[in-house]
Design a protein around this motif. Structure first.
Motif, PDB file in Angstrom:
ATOM      1  N   LYS A   1     -10.127  -2.907  -7.845  1.00  0.00           N
ATOM      2  CA  LYS A   1      -9.215  -1.818  -7.519  1.00  0.00           C
ATOM      3  C   LYS A   1      -9.887  -0.453  -7.542  1.00  0.00           C
ATOM      4  O   LYS A   1      -9.452   0.457  -6.861  1.00  0.00           O
ATOM      5  CB  LYS A   1      -8.037  -1.802  -8.500  1.00  0.00           C
ATOM      6  CG  LYS A   1      -7.155  -3.021  -8.405  1.00  0.00           C
ATOM      7  CD  LYS A   1      -6.041  -2.954  -9.421  1.00  0.00           C
ATOM      8  CE  LYS A   1      -5.188  -4.225  -9.355  1.00  0.00           C
ATOM      9  NZ  LYS A   1      -4.110  -4.197 -10.328  1.00  0.00           N
ATOM     10  N   THR A   2     -10.931  -0.300  -8.354  1.00  0.00           N
ATOM     11  CA  THR A   2     -11.537   1.006  -8.595  1.00  0.00           C
ATOM     12  C   THR A   2     -12.897   1.105  -7.923  1.00  0.00           C
ATOM     13  O   THR A   2     -13.723   0.209  -8.040  1.00  0.00           O
ATOM     14  CB  THR A   2     -11.708   1.237 -10.111  1.00  0.00           C
ATOM     15  OG1 THR A   2     -10.460   0.988 -10.751  1.00  0.00           O
ATOM     16  CG2 THR A   2     -12.153   2.650 -10.398  1.00  0.00           C
ATOM     17  N   CYS A   3     -13.135   2.233  -7.231  1.00  0.00           N
ATOM     18  CA  CYS A   3     -14.420   2.492  -6.588  1.00  0.00           C
ATOM     19  C   CYS A   3     -15.269   3.391  -7.485  1.00  0.00           C
ATOM     20  O   CYS A   3     -14.748   4.246  -8.182  1.00  0.00           O
ATOM     21  CB  CYS A   3     -14.205   3.198  -5.254  1.00  0.00           C
ATOM     22  SG  CYS A   3     -13.286   2.232  -4.060  1.00  0.00           S
TER      23      CYS A   3
ATOM     24  N   CYS B   1       0.816  -1.217   0.000  1.00  0.00           N
ATOM     25  CA  CYS B   1       0.000   0.000   0.000  1.00  0.00           C
ATOM     26  C   CYS B   1       0.850   1.266   0.000  1.00  0.00           C
ATOM     27  O   CYS B   1       0.302   2.368   0.012  1.00  0.00           O
ATOM     28  CB  CYS B   1      -0.926   0.009   1.213  1.00  0.00           C
ATOM     29  SG  CYS B   1      -2.182  -1.288   1.191  1.00  0.00           S
TER      30      CYS B   1
ATOM     31  N   GLN C   1      -2.138   4.619  -1.204  1.00  0.00           N
ATOM     32  CA  GLN C   1      -3.291   3.924  -1.766  1.00  0.00           C
ATOM     33  C   GLN C   1      -2.895   2.651  -2.517  1.00  0.00           C
ATOM     34  O   GLN C   1      -3.769   1.874  -2.885  1.00  0.00           O
ATOM     35  CB  GLN C   1      -4.066   4.842  -2.704  1.00  0.00           C
ATOM     36  CG  GLN C   1      -4.774   5.960  -1.973  1.00  0.00           C
ATOM     37  CD  GLN C   1      -5.475   6.893  -2.922  1.00  0.00           C
ATOM     38  OE1 GLN C   1      -4.885   7.869  -3.364  1.00  0.00           O
ATOM     39  NE2 GLN C   1      -6.696   6.578  -3.250  1.00  0.00           N
TER      40      GLN C   1
ATOM     41  N   CYS D   1      -4.953   0.804  -5.347  1.00  0.00           N
ATOM     42  CA  CYS D   1      -6.377   1.092  -5.170  1.00  0.00           C
ATOM     43  C   CYS D   1      -6.729   2.536  -5.505  1.00  0.00           C
ATOM     44  O   CYS D   1      -5.912   3.435  -5.343  1.00  0.00           O
ATOM     45  CB  CYS D   1      -6.775   0.811  -3.720  1.00  0.00           C
ATOM     46  SG  CYS D   1      -6.282  -0.832  -3.150  1.00  0.00           S
ATOM     47  N   SER D   2      -7.963   2.744  -5.928  1.00  0.00           N
ATOM     48  CA  SER D   2      -8.419   4.106  -6.213  1.00  0.00           C
ATOM     49  C   SER D   2      -8.718   4.878  -4.926  1.00  0.00           C
ATOM     50  O   SER D   2      -8.639   6.096  -4.917  1.00  0.00           O
ATOM     51  CB  SER D   2      -9.662   4.084  -7.102  1.00  0.00           C
ATOM     52  OG  SER D   2     -10.766   3.526  -6.405  1.00  0.00           O
TER      53      SER D   2
ATOM     54  N   CYS E   1      -8.274  -3.847  -1.817  1.00  0.00           N
ATOM     55  CA  CYS E   1      -8.851  -2.515  -1.998  1.00  0.00           C
ATOM     56  C   CYS E   1     -10.246  -2.478  -1.399  1.00  0.00           C
ATOM     57  O   CYS E   1     -10.973  -3.472  -1.421  1.00  0.00           O
ATOM     58  CB  CYS E   1      -8.904  -2.172  -3.487  1.00  0.00           C
ATOM     59  SG  CYS E   1      -7.274  -2.122  -4.254  1.00  0.00           S
TER      60      CYS E   1
ATOM     61  N   CYS F   1     -13.709   0.520  -0.486  1.00  0.00           N
ATOM     62  CA  CYS F   1     -14.305   1.787  -0.885  1.00  0.00           C
ATOM     63  C   CYS F   1     -14.973   2.477   0.293  1.00  0.00           C
ATOM     64  O   CYS F   1     -15.472   1.815   1.196  1.00  0.00           O
ATOM     65  CB  CYS F   1     -15.358   1.545  -1.968  1.00  0.00           C
ATOM     66  SG  CYS F   1     -14.681   0.768  -3.438  1.00  0.00           S
TER      67      CYS F   1
ATOM     68  N   LEU G   1     -16.868  -1.324  -5.025  1.00  0.00           N
ATOM     69  CA  LEU G   1     -15.675  -1.781  -5.718  1.00  0.00           C
ATOM     70  C   LEU G   1     -16.071  -2.405  -7.059  1.00  0.00           C
ATOM     71  O   LEU G   1     -16.953  -3.256  -7.119  1.00  0.00           O
ATOM     72  CB  LEU G   1     -14.936  -2.803  -4.848  1.00  0.00           C
ATOM     73  CG  LEU G   1     -13.507  -3.131  -5.194  1.00  0.00           C
ATOM     74  CD1 LEU G   1     -12.623  -1.886  -5.118  1.00  0.00           C
ATOM     75  CD2 LEU G   1     -12.962  -4.183  -4.237  1.00  0.00           C
TER      76      LEU G   1
ATOM     77  N   CYS H   1      -6.559   1.257   0.628  1.00  0.00           N
ATOM     78  CA  CYS H   1      -5.715   0.073   0.503  1.00  0.00           C
ATOM     79  C   CYS H   1      -5.577  -0.532   1.900  1.00  0.00           C
ATOM     80  O   CYS H   1      -5.132   0.143   2.831  1.00  0.00           O
ATOM     81  CB  CYS H   1      -4.347   0.445  -0.063  1.00  0.00           C
ATOM     82  SG  CYS H   1      -3.272  -0.978  -0.344  1.00  0.00           S
TER      83      CYS H   1
END
Length: 191
Positions: A88-90, A52, A58, A61-62, A75, A77, A83, A65
């Motif tokens: 990885k992306t929120c 992280c 982060q 992760c967006s 990851c 959110c 998620l 982490c």
């Protein structure tokens, strides 16, 4: 390496939950049933990779982490985000754009977006009995209620729309308006 700074001694649960705080130099005379728990802090940091650490803490992760026990990353959110399938992306699960109160029936109306759909929702003022009543709105900007006439008004892009407060009888009142378009209802009460 651990440097002891204090000791916390706890009696077993069956013995009545007594707590004793003291330093290591203070002897205890409470008896053999005491369970010592040593409070300490590390003076030497362990040299281990932190997945992280990159990207300002982060990692991959967006947003959040989190470290697993095996030093791998997961990851997560924040509230009202979800998620995505890439893990990885929120993304936002709900975005609220308008709010109107029906003080006659004690209902709350709002425009929200969840995933790729935007709708008008209604619930009791305490948040119970939520349901969506109008779907497929494209570019909502605002929402107004006229409870005395039982009507909802909202803007969608460059149109002003109307429906009954149960979501039925949807009509376009005005279209091809210059953006931005707002809707507001002013009530005049005669004495």
């Amino acid at each position: 390496m651990c440097t002891l700074s204090a000791i916390l001694i706890v009696t077993p649960w069956a013995q009545g939950r007594k707590l004793y705080f003291g330093s290591l130099s203070e002897p205890t005379s409470e008896g053999p049933d005491l369970l010592p728990i040593h409070c300490c802090y590390s003076t030497v940091s362990l040299a281990a990779p932190n997945p992280c650490a990159a990207n300002g803490g982060q990692g991959p992760c967006s947003h959040l982490c989190l470290l697993h026990h095996n030093r791998s990353a997961a990851c997560a959110c924040p509230h009202l985000m979800k998620l995505s399938s890439d893990k990885k992306t929120c993304y936002d699960i709900q975005s609220i754009r308008g709010l109107a109160v029906d003080w006659v029936s004690r209902n709350l109306y709002w425009i929200s977006s969840e995933f790729d759909e935007t709708q008008i929702n209604v619930a009791r003022l305490d948040g119970s009995l939520k349901t969506s009543i109008i779907h497929g709105i494209d570019k909502p900007q605002c929402l107004a209620a006229h409870p005395i006439r039982g009507k909802l008004y909202w803007t969608d892009g460059n149109t002003i729309n109307m429906a009954n407060m149960d979501g039925s009888n949807i009509k376009i009142l005005f279209q091809n308006q210059k953006e931005p378009v707002d809707a507001m209802i002013i009530f005049c009460i005669k004495p």
